[in-house]
Write a protein that holds these residues in place. Structure first.
Motif, mmCIF file in Angstrom:
data_model
loop_
_atom_site.group_PDB
_atom_site.id
_atom_site.type_symbol
_atom_site.label_atom_id
_atom_site.label_comp_id
_atom_site.label_asym_id
_atom_site.label_seq_id
_atom_site.Cartn_x
_atom_site.Cartn_y
_atom_site.Cartn_z
ATOM 1 N N GLY B 64 0.848 -1.189 0.000
ATOM 2 C CA GLY B 64 0.000 0.000 0.000
ATOM 3 C C GLY B 64 0.878 1.231 0.000
ATOM 4 N N LEU B 65 0.420 2.271 -0.670
ATOM 5 C CA LEU B 65 1.178 3.513 -0.705
ATOM 6 C C LEU B 65 0.247 4.681 -0.434
ATOM 7 C CD1 LEU B 65 3.617 5.291 -1.388
ATOM 8 C CD2 LEU B 65 3.056 5.012 -3.806
ATOM 9 N N LEU B 66 0.581 5.467 0.577
ATOM 10 C CA LEU B 66 -0.237 6.626 0.911
ATOM 11 C C LEU B 66 0.511 7.907 0.595
ATOM 12 C CD1 LEU B 66 -2.075 4.639 2.426
ATOM 13 C CD2 LEU B 66 -2.257 6.343 4.234
ATOM 14 N N VAL B 67 -0.137 8.796 -0.121
ATOM 15 C CA VAL B 67 0.449 10.112 -0.374
ATOM 16 C C VAL B 67 -0.571 11.183 -0.005
ATOM 17 C CG1 VAL B 67 1.950 9.295 -2.230
ATOM 18 C CG2 VAL B 67 -0.332 10.134 -2.765
ATOM 19 N N PRO B 68 -0.073 12.333 0.437
ATOM 20 C CA PRO B 68 -0.991 13.388 0.878
ATOM 21 C C PRO B 68 -1.719 14.064 -0.287
ATOM 22 C CG PRO B 68 1.284 13.934 1.449
ATOM 23 C CD PRO B 68 1.332 12.676 0.651
ATOM 24 N N ASP B 69 -1.037 14.178 -1.421
ATOM 25 C CA ASP B 69 -1.674 14.867 -2.538
ATOM 26 C C ASP B 69 -0.903 14.619 -3.822
ATOM 27 O OD1 ASP B 69 -3.035 16.465 -4.255
ATOM 28 O OD2 ASP B 69 -2.300 18.359 -3.454
ATOM 29 N N LEU B 70 -1.479 13.806 -4.653
ATOM 30 C CA LEU B 70 -0.810 13.434 -5.892
ATOM 31 C C LEU B 70 -0.667 14.619 -6.846
ATOM 32 C CD1 LEU B 70 0.278 10.709 -6.740
ATOM 33 C CD2 LEU B 70 -1.762 10.444 -8.144
ATOM 34 N N ALA B 71 -1.461 15.638 -6.627
ATOM 35 C CA ALA B 71 -1.394 16.813 -7.501
ATOM 36 C C ALA B 71 -0.167 17.649 -7.174
ATOM 37 C CB ALA B 71 -2.662 17.643 -7.359
ATOM 38 N N ASN B 72 0.430 17.404 -6.054
ATOM 39 C CA ASN B 72 1.688 18.043 -5.708
ATOM 40 C C ASN B 72 2.789 17.304 -6.473
ATOM 41 O OD1 ASN B 72 4.155 18.688 -4.556
ATOM 42 N ND2 ASN B 72 3.288 18.966 -2.514
ATOM 43 N N PRO B 73 3.475 18.003 -7.363
ATOM 44 C CA PRO B 73 4.419 17.344 -8.273
ATOM 45 C C PRO B 73 5.578 16.641 -7.579
ATOM 46 C CG PRO B 73 4.045 19.650 -8.897
ATOM 47 C CD PRO B 73 3.405 19.447 -7.561
ATOM 48 N N PHE B 74 5.680 16.811 -6.299
ATOM 49 C CA PHE B 74 6.735 16.123 -5.575
ATOM 50 C C PHE B 74 6.423 14.625 -5.466
ATOM 51 C CE2 PHE B 74 8.782 14.861 -1.469
ATOM 52 C CZ PHE B 74 10.095 15.020 -1.886
ATOM 53 N N PHE B 75 5.173 14.284 -5.410
ATOM 54 C CA PHE B 75 4.813 12.900 -5.129
ATOM 55 C C PHE B 75 4.806 11.916 -6.294
ATOM 56 C CE2 PHE B 75 3.229 15.311 -1.450
ATOM 57 C CZ PHE B 75 4.010 14.694 -0.489
ATOM 58 N N PRO B 76 4.414 12.337 -7.471
ATOM 59 C CA PRO B 76 4.446 11.354 -8.564
ATOM 60 C C PRO B 76 5.797 10.666 -8.710
ATOM 61 C CG PRO B 76 3.229 13.266 -9.264
ATOM 62 C CD PRO B 76 3.789 13.602 -7.905
ATOM 63 N N GLY B 77 6.877 11.391 -8.499
ATOM 64 C CA GLY B 77 8.200 10.783 -8.591
ATOM 65 C C GLY B 77 8.370 9.680 -7.569
ATOM 66 N N ILE B 78 7.891 9.919 -6.390
ATOM 67 C CA ILE B 78 7.981 8.907 -5.344
ATOM 68 C C ILE B 78 7.132 7.692 -5.709
ATOM 69 C CG2 ILE B 78 7.461 8.397 -2.930
ATOM 70 C CD1 ILE B 78 8.203 11.205 -2.232
ATOM 71 N N VAL B 79 5.938 7.962 -6.168
ATOM 72 C CA VAL B 79 5.054 6.866 -6.557
ATOM 73 C C VAL B 79 5.714 6.012 -7.640
ATOM 74 C CG1 VAL B 79 2.843 6.256 -7.579
ATOM 75 C CG2 VAL B 79 2.973 8.161 -5.970
ATOM 76 N N LYS B 80 6.322 6.674 -8.603
ATOM 77 C CA LYS B 80 6.973 5.907 -9.664
ATOM 78 C C LYS B 80 8.123 5.057 -9.121
ATOM 79 C CE LYS B 80 6.992 6.956 -13.866
ATOM 80 N NZ LYS B 80 6.836 7.387 -15.260
ATOM 81 N N GLY B 81 8.837 5.597 -8.185
ATOM 82 C CA GLY B 81 9.911 4.831 -7.570
ATOM 83 C C GLY B 81 9.374 3.603 -6.845
#
Lengths: 342, 342
Positions: B64-81
């Motif tokens: 499972g992966l939780l992120v605060p806000d995918l619209a924040n461009p900081f997070f997509p990179g993490i998700v891809k990783g």
DNA sequence: TTGAAAGCGATACCAT
DNA sequence: ATGGTATCGCTTTCAA
């Protein structure tokens, strides 16, 4: 170990059958029992194991979502829309980023197929035939791609183009460049088709500038060719490309919008942040994601053609999905990157 | 219906036990049988049902992966990783966007806990205590947040700040503004702490400009206060805020970098696209996601403290995780938004 | 209204 | 090396 239905049954002094009923079909159990069971369940922090449930019901309560590239700012909005609707329907969502790789798409669809009730597939890059085959294996809704026989959510590209060109023409532009995206992209083909159709009815010249990657770098690389085309305005395949153009124009000392009007497509959040802010054709992202889930869930509540034809009810064929096709509205966001000629 | 292990067994003329062995522990079955079974399985297109398998093995093969806000461009990179590493380990990933809502975080952790082997939780907004409690219910790795006792992946903020301030000082800046992010944000607290520590050792004045939302709008709204502070440079909480500053500075006619040096934090893809391109402290995104998964999988392969203490082996306590803490390197990306004073 | 038991698809243990 | 069977957690007949 987590608390199971047996624990609840034991503590509540009933059978597991009664527990499951109290929780999923409350109306068939005596109020007193029902309440007692529910209290016990709550106090124990019991939540049914969805995997175990899915094993017998055939419904997992999970959805799958495929996107070509999460780093493309167009997609996070869609993902958020999917998430929101899925959560409302109490479904969890598997996300898979295919890295723009058609082969990875097929693999991931198959990998997820067993664990989900259905898939929302965003702007897939693979061929129609392959996609159609996969759609036969697992319930699927397409977002931003249209293939006869598969339910889909798209937007009115033609109308968007009409607004875009109308805007430029009203500002006095007569020569417009279009920076095309990947040839293999369905979205690019649709946009180009719409643009040509619109241009044919207007008194403007269209200059098509070769295909570029749908990224910032693509725009950067196309900018000089646009400048060489002696046009007064340019429509980019998408906002990312438009921003690449903006960047290179600034470096070349070409003032936007004074020296060149730039128009994007998508309306990603970024479009409003650059300077000058980008005039663009807004495609729904969040809403498209929501609509995708809506369509999928609606599909799942019908007798599924995937479980094989029935005897008593003629198997629905492809035509059944004729109605499950949604086209969302687009609209032009006029911002600082476009202005009148001279 | 999908093809099950029974189908394979029947067609291959062996028992289900043999089928499962041929597939998961090939070395214990006679080569001839093994090959026959595998051929049948392949020809039938058999893939084990992971949900059913998970029921008995206790491992779902899902993260499972939780992120605060995918619209924040900081997070997509993490998700891809995360995705990349998870796929390598043949795990699927549930994604949940919490919309910056601490309450949603807790709910979603619990909702997913049953269906995953573990969770990667990104920059959670909830309180330490709550998070600690949840970490006791399900294996969990924190990314960009550090809490004693919970494995985590972060980056060297202090070092990043040192590079940032060093850069500005080298350019002759002596008065620096810092536009702070949300007070409740762990990242903001860390950055501020690091910045203060660095400033103390250098001959510079620090002006802290009130807390803003970590978004583009936050930067826009803080810009005028920065201008009023008569500084020559400004460090923003993150790139999004920095870009908001850039936008407002442009509107106010303040040239960047000539009239003001602007420094961001994160190095989101966007930072390189704006004009002038943003000088920023790069925090690993993709790598952080990968490291998060690595840590989690490594954790899962140890005897889990979550399944209760054992008799023969003393239950590992919190201290066990002392080593499971990774701090990734940061580095300064010098681009066009900073220059020397005068 | 409630309980007992079968079964979903797979694995793992115990026999043989 | 292989088969039979209990089991994971839950839902769903079938009886009572």
């Amino acid at each position: 170990m987590a608390v199971t239905i047996k624990d609840v049954a034991r503590v509540a002094g009933v059978s597991v059958a009664t527990v499951t009923r109290a929780l999923s079909t409350p109306e068939v159990v005596r109020p007193a029992t029902r309440d007692r069971v529910r209290e016990v369940a709550a106090s124990l922090g019991y939540h049914p194991n969805r995997a175990a449930r899915g094993l017998i019901t055939g419904r997992t309560g999970n959805l799958g979502l495929l996107v070509p590239d999460l780093a493309n700012p167009f997609f996070p909005g869609i993902v958020k829309g999917v998430q929101a609707r899925a959560r409302e329907a109490d479904h969890a969502v598997f996300l898979a980023d295919t890295d723009e790789d058609p082969a990875a798409e097929a693999t991931l669809v198959r990998r997820l197929a067993k664990q989900v009730d259905g898939l929302v597939v965003c702007s897939p890059r693979m061929a129609d035939a392959e996609l159609r085959r996969l759609a036969g294996e697992v319930p699927m809704v397409l977002v931003y791609r249209r293939i006869p026989g598969i339910p889909s959510v798209t937007a009115g590209f033609l109308d968007g183009m009409r607004q875009a060109v109308g805007h430029l023409v009203a500002l006095g532009h007569r020569r417009i460049a279009y920076v095309a995206g990947p040839k293999t992209s369905w979205a690019n083909r649709e946009r180009l088709r719409s643009l040509r159709a619109v241009v044919r009815t207007a008194d403007v010249d269209l200059v098509e500038v070769g295909n570029v990657m749908p990224r910032f770098e693509g725009g950067v690389s196309a900018a000089d060719r646009v400048l060489a085309a002696s046009v007064t305005s340019v429509i980019a395949y998408n906002d990312l490309v438009a921003i690449g153009l903006l960047h290179r124009f600034a470096a070349r000392g070409v003032p936007v919008p004074a020296g060149m009007s730039v128009l994007g497509f998508d309306d990603i959040p970024l479009a409003a942040m650059v300077h000058p802010a980008l005039t663009t054709v807004a495609l729904p992202q969040n809403r498209a994601g929501q609509a995708g889930v809506d369509l999928l869930l609606q599909l799942l509540d019908q007798p599924a053609p995937h479980t094989g034809p029935r005897r008593d009810q003629p198997a629905p064929h492809m035509g059944t999905h004729a109605g499950t096709r949604r086209e969302l509205p687009t609209h032009l966001m006029v911002r600082g990157s476009t202005t009148s000629v001279h």
